[in-house]
Enzyme design. Structure first.
Site, short mmCIF file in Angstrom:
data_model
loop_
_atom_site.label_atom_id
_atom_site.label_comp_id
_atom_site.label_asym_id
_atom_site.label_seq_id
_atom_site.Cartn_x
_atom_site.Cartn_y
_atom_site.Cartn_z
N THR A 17 -10.13 6.57 -92.35
CA THR A 17 -10.34 5.33 -91.67
C THR A 17 -10.02 4.02 -92.35
OG1 THR A 17 -12.13 6.32 -90.53
CG2 THR A 17 -12.02 3.96 -90.42
N THR B 179 -14.58 4.18 -99.31
CA THR B 179 -14.67 5.63 -99.49
C THR B 179 -13.92 5.96 -100.79
OG1 THR B 179 -12.83 5.86 -97.93
CG2 THR B 179 -15.03 6.31 -97.11
N GLU C 282 -2.84 5.40 -101.32
CA GLU C 282 -2.98 6.63 -102.10
C GLU C 282 -1.77 6.84 -103.00
OE1 GLU C 282 -5.56 9.33 -99.10
OE2 GLU C 282 -3.43 9.19 -98.72
N LYS D 50 -11.60 -1.79 -95.55
CA LYS D 50 -11.54 -0.61 -96.40
C LYS D 50 -10.45 0.32 -95.87
CE LYS D 50 -12.55 3.05 -95.75
NZ LYS D 50 -12.69 4.47 -95.31
N ASN E 207 -3.92 14.20 -101.81
CA ASN E 207 -4.06 14.81 -100.49
C ASN E 207 -4.06 16.32 -100.50
OD1 ASN E 207 -4.29 12.66 -98.43
ND2 ASN E 207 -2.53 11.90 -99.59
#
Lengths: 408, 408
Positions: free
Chosen positions: B192, B155, B279, B181, B403
């Protein structure tokens, strides 16, 4: 950043309490960084301290003195600029020395002097700078000193915090005044939440302790900025008895109930002020969880939401991200949670139900609900009659900046 | 940002497994967003799913099918671009419809088809787009399809993640290949962690499940970016039996041990790859806690450190902030922790002992230890013989940016 008003409310003097705020130059020359609070003879003292296993030297000494004195206190000595934490045996000695100096000059037992420190961790306390200004502090004590003290205990707080109420019980008027500092549950270098509250009501020591424990449980223990707990946290409640009442011996009496209500109001206001001044805060968020089987599971859900970095960054973005809220609720560890019964509200807008976005919900409603500075996230678990609320902030660039750049 | 290498290692085909990656245009036209994994008849299937009470529709259906089929699987159908989470009854129907379409065209029982989705939460799955490309996927199956599939399940991952080993047991050679992933424990909109691992070894279903549970416990369950847990997490292990061995019936046998070791290597590599692609990650941090009374308390300390926003922002700043580490250890909830026995190391540098900065420690050592991309924080509790490690990242401006801005 901070939310709400910068104005310190009027703080009523408390008969039996005098305060002085002086400059010892602990970290910055000229900064008023030492606060001395004097309590009249006979004052009872309730206190709660950090549960962190790594507690700072002044916490260890304050707890020792408080117990050894039979929960009496004559002086609270507070310094900012240095937390005296992670300082080993020398740190303990420094804390004791500062108390002894106050005791000698004031003519009281050292065990009735409690030390508190907040500031940088891991540097030895320059105790001689503190002892040098104790005569000045003793000479400057005044019952009008609350506002100066509220500023004097600040570290990286952007504003002083205080709350004061007058209340009546059995025809007698009492005063309850408090100050607090802290811009997070922890400022690990500029550590610590500190709170000092005093009343002129006479209250028996055990009753006073219970009243403080009850109030802290629903105020200071319900706020979180980042989930971290300081090494120096402390909250003290002094009851001078100057009002002349017979000591309150029962929290269920009319006087006890009046004390509890006033204390709750002051502690909740002080606790919320910490969140409003939270590091990088751009939102003041109440997370209210209702319909739980017991209070603890409501708190579990509320704190899981309040600590979720993903929820907090969405709040910073004013993004009504109900998916992140559902995901946080779902991982809070509740047994047999029926997700189809859970409702989630932003202020008064139902945003999620039956495990999905609410049928009635529109993105425009969510965006409007997220726009104000003050936001209520309400979760309805629909499986019992308990509820609980916590207060928190968003996670902003400034939070990262403040905490990444503090030592550089 | 991400740490480590961008290069996908060579992924060996697994006899009995074929894969196809096609474009259904679920979110973006032209993006290869549907992966179909085919397993030979007789393949046993182990699986672990998210513990989040709000689990997505495909998780519910996959778990149902997996149990109903007696832990067999012939097809795994994965889509990105839409998590089919928070989508209610319609979402369940969409997941079932996609499986039925595969089953009909492939001539298998629908219960042997397991669906997986990852992507935006709260939007209905455009199931007709998926069913439309299933013929193309079935026609395109190839045993060389692992690398394309690793990209196809991404993603917001910045790179594909895979690991492949060959191992020998009792003179026979086996292959174990996996892909994963996820760029956080949760991406609540682009949700996920997904992992798909396959071997040509024949393994009995219960043994395979135990092997997967053991491997996940020390790999995927030991990584954290932000402490959040997705609604869609799943990890599947397929054993095709194409190698022709008698099915492994005992994890303690030489074949069982060989499987366990290979699986551990692959799962740890895949799990660490998630953290390296976390992230906003600028650091890859191993938090290793030794000398605990049991593994759980070591994990409690390790995760408290790994989740502390204050530790994570200090890591982002390459600040050797031992005070924040001690404060995190102190609030991990260990009974009777003697803080004077705790030692804290950055890589090989002792930075704190006896509750203070180590006497031998210099700030220059700490700064040098924090400089590399890969850092080990090691805590020695000195009260037992257990140990545990977790892997995490720092908290950067980019984490907040990713985010906070995702939906805007």
């Amino acid at each position: 950043m901070a939310t709400g008003t910068n104005e310190l409310p009027s703080l009523h003097p408390v008969p039996g309490i005098r305060l002085a705020t002086v400059s010892a130059g602990i970290k910055k020359p000229g900064r008023k960084d030492v606060v001395l609070i004097e309590a009249a003879e006979g004052t009872t003292c309730a206190a709660v301290f950090t549960r962190n296993a790594f507690c700072a030297a002044p916490v260890t000494v304050a707890r020792e003195h408080w117990q050894a004195s039979g929960k009496k206190a004559r002086y609270l000595l507070v310094n900012t600029g240095n937390a005296n934490a992670g300082t080993g045996a020398q740190g303990l000695q420094s804390a004791r020395t500062s108390c002894e100096q106050v005791a000698e000059l004031a003519g009281v037992d050292p065990e009735t002097v409690l030390p508190f420190s907040t500031g940088v961790i891991g540097e030895q306390l320059p105790v001689e700078k503190i002892t040098a200004v104790i005569p000045e502090a003793l000479a400057g004590l005044t019952d009008e000193g609350w506002a100066d003290a509220a500023s004097g205990i600040m570290t990286t707080d952007t504003r002083p915090k205080g709350c004061s109420v007058r209340f009546t019980a059995d025809g007698r008027e009492y005063t309850l005044t408090g100050i607090s500092k802290g811009a997070g549950m922890i400022r690990p270098n500029m550590a610590t939440m500190l709170g000092y509250v005093a009343t002129d009501m006479a209250v028996e020591a055990e009753v006073l302790q219970q009243a403080l424990a009850d109030a802290v449980a629903i105020s200071f223990n319900r706020v979180t900025v980042d989930g971290d707990t300081s090494t120096n946290d402390a909250c003290v409640l002094l009851a001078t008895g100057a009002a002349g009442n017979d000591p309150v011996s029962d929290l269920g009496s009319s006087e006890g109930i009046a004390l509890r209500d006033a204390l709750q109001e002051v502690c909740v206001t002080l606790a919320q002020a910490l969140v409003r001044d939270g590091e990088g805060a751009s939102k003041f968020v109440t997370v209210q969880v209702d319909g739980g089987r017991d209070e603890q599971e409501c708190l579990d859900v509320a704190f899981t939401i309040a600590h979720s970095p993903l929820v907090k960054t969405a709040l910073f973005a004013s993004d009504p991200n109900w998916g992140r809220l559902l995901a946080a609720i779902g991982r809070a560890g509740l047994q047999d949670l029926d997700v189809d019964k859970v409702g989630v509200f932003l202020n008064d807008v139902l945003i999620a139900e039956n495990g999905c976005r609410a049928a009635s919900y529109t993105e425009e409603q969510g965006v409007a609900a997220m726009a104000p500075e003050d936001i209520v996230i309400r979760v309805e678990l629909n499986r019992g009659n308990s509820g609980a609320s916590v207060w928190t902030t968003d996670f902003s660039y400034d939070y990262v900046k403040i905490n990444a750049e503090y030592r550089t």
